[in-house]
Design a protein around this motif. Structure first.
Motif, PDB file in Angstrom:
ATOM      1  N   ALA A 281      -7.344 -64.889 -53.029  1.00 25.06           N
ATOM      2  CA  ALA A 281      -8.664 -65.000 -53.600  1.00 25.06           C
ATOM      3  C   ALA A 281      -9.887 -64.577 -52.967  1.00 25.06           C
ATOM      4  O   ALA A 281     -10.979 -64.156 -53.536  1.00 25.06           O
ATOM      5  CB  ALA A 281      -8.775 -66.715 -54.672  1.00 25.06           C
ATOM      6  N   ARG A 282      -9.837 -64.836 -51.659  1.00 22.11           N
ATOM      7  CA  ARG A 282     -10.986 -64.811 -50.812  1.00 22.11           C
ATOM      8  C   ARG A 282     -10.925 -63.164 -50.717  1.00 22.11           C
ATOM      9  O   ARG A 282     -12.090 -62.789 -50.310  1.00 22.11           O
ATOM     10  CB  ARG A 282     -10.607 -65.468 -49.415  1.00 22.11           C
ATOM     11  N   LYS A 283     -10.092 -62.386 -50.700  1.00 22.57           N
ATOM     12  CA  LYS A 283      -9.967 -61.063 -50.481  1.00 22.57           C
ATOM     13  C   LYS A 283     -10.288 -60.284 -51.924  1.00 22.57           C
ATOM     14  O   LYS A 283     -10.537 -58.906 -51.839  1.00 22.57           O
ATOM     15  CB  LYS A 283      -8.619 -60.499 -49.922  1.00 22.57           C
ATOM     16  N   GLU A 284     -10.268 -61.000 -53.013  1.00 29.49           N
ATOM     17  CA  GLU A 284     -10.559 -60.329 -54.346  1.00 29.49           C
ATOM     18  C   GLU A 284     -12.101 -59.854 -54.485  1.00 29.49           C
ATOM     19  O   GLU A 284     -13.031 -60.654 -54.016  1.00 29.49           O
ATOM     20  CB  GLU A 284     -10.298 -61.278 -55.401  1.00 29.49           C
ATOM     21  N   SER A 285     -12.212 -58.694 -54.810  1.00 24.76           N
ATOM     22  CA  SER A 285     -13.587 -58.046 -54.986  1.00 24.76           C
ATOM     23  C   SER A 285     -14.314 -58.555 -56.202  1.00 24.76           C
ATOM     24  O   SER A 285     -13.683 -58.570 -57.283  1.00 24.76           O
ATOM     25  CB  SER A 285     -13.265 -56.516 -54.913  1.00 24.76           C
ATOM     26  N   LEU A 286     -15.402 -58.656 -56.179  1.00 24.49           N
ATOM     27  CA  LEU A 286     -16.426 -59.197 -57.097  1.00 24.49           C
ATOM     28  C   LEU A 286     -17.429 -58.116 -57.348  1.00 24.49           C
ATOM     29  O   LEU A 286     -17.972 -57.599 -56.200  1.00 24.49           O
ATOM     30  CB  LEU A 286     -17.028 -60.536 -56.859  1.00 24.49           C
ATOM     31  N   ARG A 287     -17.845 -57.730 -58.648  1.00 24.76           N
ATOM     32  CA  ARG A 287     -18.697 -56.683 -58.781  1.00 24.76           C
ATOM     33  C   ARG A 287     -20.195 -57.383 -58.879  1.00 24.76           C
ATOM     34  O   ARG A 287     -20.256 -58.570 -59.880  1.00 24.76           O
ATOM     35  CB  ARG A 287     -18.596 -55.827 -60.016  1.00 24.76           C
ATOM     36  N   LEU A 288     -21.081 -57.422 -58.116  1.00 22.46           N
ATOM     37  CA  LEU A 288     -22.429 -57.961 -57.836  1.00 22.46           C
ATOM     38  C   LEU A 288     -23.624 -56.982 -58.331  1.00 22.46           C
ATOM     39  O   LEU A 288     -23.620 -56.051 -57.868  1.00 22.46           O
ATOM     40  CB  LEU A 288     -22.550 -58.557 -56.518  1.00 22.46           C
ATOM     41  N   THR A 289     -24.634 -57.819 -58.482  1.00 20.26           N
ATOM     42  CA  THR A 289     -25.937 -57.064 -58.882  1.00 20.26           C
ATOM     43  C   THR A 289     -26.652 -57.895 -57.858  1.00 20.26           C
ATOM     44  O   THR A 289     -26.945 -59.076 -57.876  1.00 20.26           O
ATOM     45  CB  THR A 289     -26.591 -57.529 -60.092  1.00 20.26           C
TER      46      THR A 289
END
Length: 116
Positions: free
Chosen positions: A46-54
């Protein structure tokens, strides 16, 4: 010694206040959860999962983009008129990004890492 302890407490409080102010509440909860997971050495995926951010920033220039990239943001798009940057980062990079002076606000563009 007490003075150093007090300074440490104040610095930690300022850091937490900045994180709470800059990060969207859902992202802030992820940072808090990540700290808890690290203490238990769990949930590494979960710590390595990418999140799309603004990411709302002071300005979009080469220096800003370089600082964001060094803090872990993979830049996908920028808008100089707003100014904002859209990109991906891991949960473990959120804190580094939020603590940059050039960052005003970070919100999830999408809360999952799928690209469909």
């Amino acid at each position: 010694k007490a003075r150093k302890q007090l300074e440490g407490v104040i610095a930690k409080a300022r850091r937490e206040a900045r994180l709470g102010r800059v990060l969207d509440e859902r992202l802030y909860e992820m940072v808090v959860q990540r700290r808890s997971d690290e203490e238990r050495l769990e949930d590494r995926a979960a710590r390595k999962e990418s999140l799309r951010l603004t990411v709302l920033v002071m300005s979009v220039d080469d220096e800003t983009k370089q600082a964001l990239a060094e803090a872990g943001l993979t830049i996908e798009a920028t808008a100089t008129s707003l100014p904002m940057v859209v990109g991906t980062a891991t949960v473990s990079d959120l804190e580094k990004l939020a603590l940059l002076d050039i960052v005003r606000r970070i919100e999830p563009t999408r809360m999952d890492s799928s690209t469909d």
